[in-house]
Design a protein around this motif. Structure first.
Motif, PDB file in Angstrom:
ATOM      1  N   GLU A  66       0.729  -1.175   0.068  1.00 49.84           N
ATOM      2  CA  GLU A  66      -0.120   0.084   0.049  1.00 49.84           C
ATOM      3  C   GLU A  66       0.679   1.048   0.031  1.00 49.84           C
ATOM      4  OE1 GLU A  66      -3.208   0.123   2.550  1.00 49.84           O
ATOM      5  OE2 GLU A  66      -3.419  -2.008   2.622  1.00 49.84           O
ATOM      6  N   ALA A  67       2.243   1.066  -0.302  1.00 51.01           N
ATOM      7  CA  ALA A  67       3.097   2.236  -0.074  1.00 51.01           C
ATOM      8  C   ALA A  67       2.871   3.495  -1.060  1.00 51.01           C
ATOM      9  CB  ALA A  67       4.394   1.800  -0.451  1.00 51.01           C
ATOM     10  N   ASP A  68       1.969   3.359  -1.976  1.00 51.79           N
ATOM     11  CA  ASP A  68       1.572   4.429  -2.757  1.00 51.79           C
ATOM     12  C   ASP A  68       0.402   5.130  -2.245  1.00 51.79           C
ATOM     13  OD1 ASP A  68      -0.355   2.303  -3.353  1.00 51.79           O
ATOM     14  OD2 ASP A  68      -0.369   2.946  -5.623  1.00 51.79           O
ATOM     15  N   SER A  69      -0.157   4.628  -1.254  1.00 52.76           N
ATOM     16  CA  SER A  69      -1.263   5.391  -0.616  1.00 52.76           C
ATOM     17  C   SER A  69      -0.983   6.311   0.355  1.00 52.76           C
ATOM     18  CB  SER A  69      -2.301   4.404  -0.183  1.00 52.76           C
ATOM     19  OG  SER A  69      -1.935   3.609   0.726  1.00 52.76           O
ATOM     20  N   PHE A  70       0.219   6.301   0.886  1.00 56.61           N
ATOM     21  CA  PHE A  70       0.495   7.222   2.174  1.00 56.61           C
ATOM     22  C   PHE A  70       2.149   7.939   1.888  1.00 56.61           C
ATOM     23  CE2 PHE A  70       1.791   3.012   3.333  1.00 56.61           C
ATOM     24  CZ  PHE A  70       2.922   3.062   3.711  1.00 56.61           C
ATOM     25  N   GLU A 117      -5.599  15.803  10.855  1.00 57.49           N
ATOM     26  CA  GLU A 117      -5.504  16.638   9.862  1.00 57.49           C
ATOM     27  C   GLU A 117      -5.375  16.093   8.518  1.00 57.49           C
ATOM     28  OE1 GLU A 117      -1.216  17.433  11.140  1.00 57.49           O
ATOM     29  OE2 GLU A 117      -1.842  18.788  12.519  1.00 57.49           O
ATOM     30  N   GLU A 118      -5.975  14.799   8.417  1.00 52.32           N
ATOM     31  CA  GLU A 118      -5.944  14.223   7.191  1.00 52.32           C
ATOM     32  C   GLU A 118      -5.049  14.137   6.438  1.00 52.32           C
ATOM     33  OE1 GLU A 118      -9.526  15.861   4.871  1.00 52.32           O
ATOM     34  OE2 GLU A 118     -10.907  15.470   6.806  1.00 52.32           O
ATOM     35  N   ARG A 119      -3.636  13.658   6.857  1.00 52.83           N
ATOM     36  CA  ARG A 119      -2.615  13.683   6.352  1.00 52.83           C
ATOM     37  C   ARG A 119      -2.166  12.282   5.729  1.00 52.83           C
ATOM     38  NH1 ARG A 119       1.832  16.647   9.539  1.00 52.83           N
ATOM     39  NH2 ARG A 119       2.965  16.322   7.670  1.00 52.83           N
ATOM     40  N   PRO A 120      -1.438  11.846   4.805  1.00 52.77           N
ATOM     41  CA  PRO A 120      -1.345  10.649   4.500  1.00 52.77           C
ATOM     42  C   PRO A 120      -0.334   9.934   5.154  1.00 52.77           C
ATOM     43  CG  PRO A 120       0.047  12.117   2.871  1.00 52.77           C
ATOM     44  CD  PRO A 120      -0.988  12.988   3.964  1.00 52.77           C
TER      45      PRO A 120
END
Length: 129
Positions: A66-70, A117-120
């Motif tokens: 999932e590394a591309d999502s955060f 803060e809705e940060r990835p």
């Protein structure tokens, strides 16, 4: 003879702040989980790591899937801060991810702020007793 009971890997399909930690587990989304957690954009997963083996568990591979999502990864290593193994640090760097090791308590607090803060962000949290 089968008992008819299906054992599944623990998984909560969503993001949620950690409400409490200690006594070998965590509370989140009004539920409790005994053991360590991976908190990923796809959900919260049970994880096999322990304070004596904080970087183990084949489920850690899910982080890289999932590394591309955060962009930020927090590693809560238990009561004490432990250095991440060099190959693990290099793997995160090769993917362009920031990876910070800290005690589980600090990781929980940081995760909760970053989620608000809705940060990835994603995290691996080792349960503490």
């Amino acid at each position: 003879m089968s008992s008819g009971i299906e054992v599944r890997q623990a998984h909560f399909p969503g993001r949620a702040p950690i409400e409490a930690y200690g006594n070998g587990g965590f509370r989140f989304a009004g539920m409790s989980h005994r053991g360590s957690l991976l908190c990923l954009p796809s959900g919260i997963y049970g994880w096999e790591a322990t304070e004596t083996a904080p970087f183990s568990g084949k489920r850690l591979l899910k982080v890289f899937e999932e590394a591309d999502s955060f962009k930020f990864f927090l590693f809560g290593t238990g009561l004490e801060l432990r250095r991440l193994p060099k190959p693990l640090v290099e793997r995160f760097r090769s993917l362009g991810l920031s990876c910070d090791a800290m005690s589980t308590g600090a990781a929980v607090r940081t995760l909760n702020v970053m989620l608000s803060e809705e940060r990835p962000v994603a995290a691996a949290l080792v349960a503490i007793e």
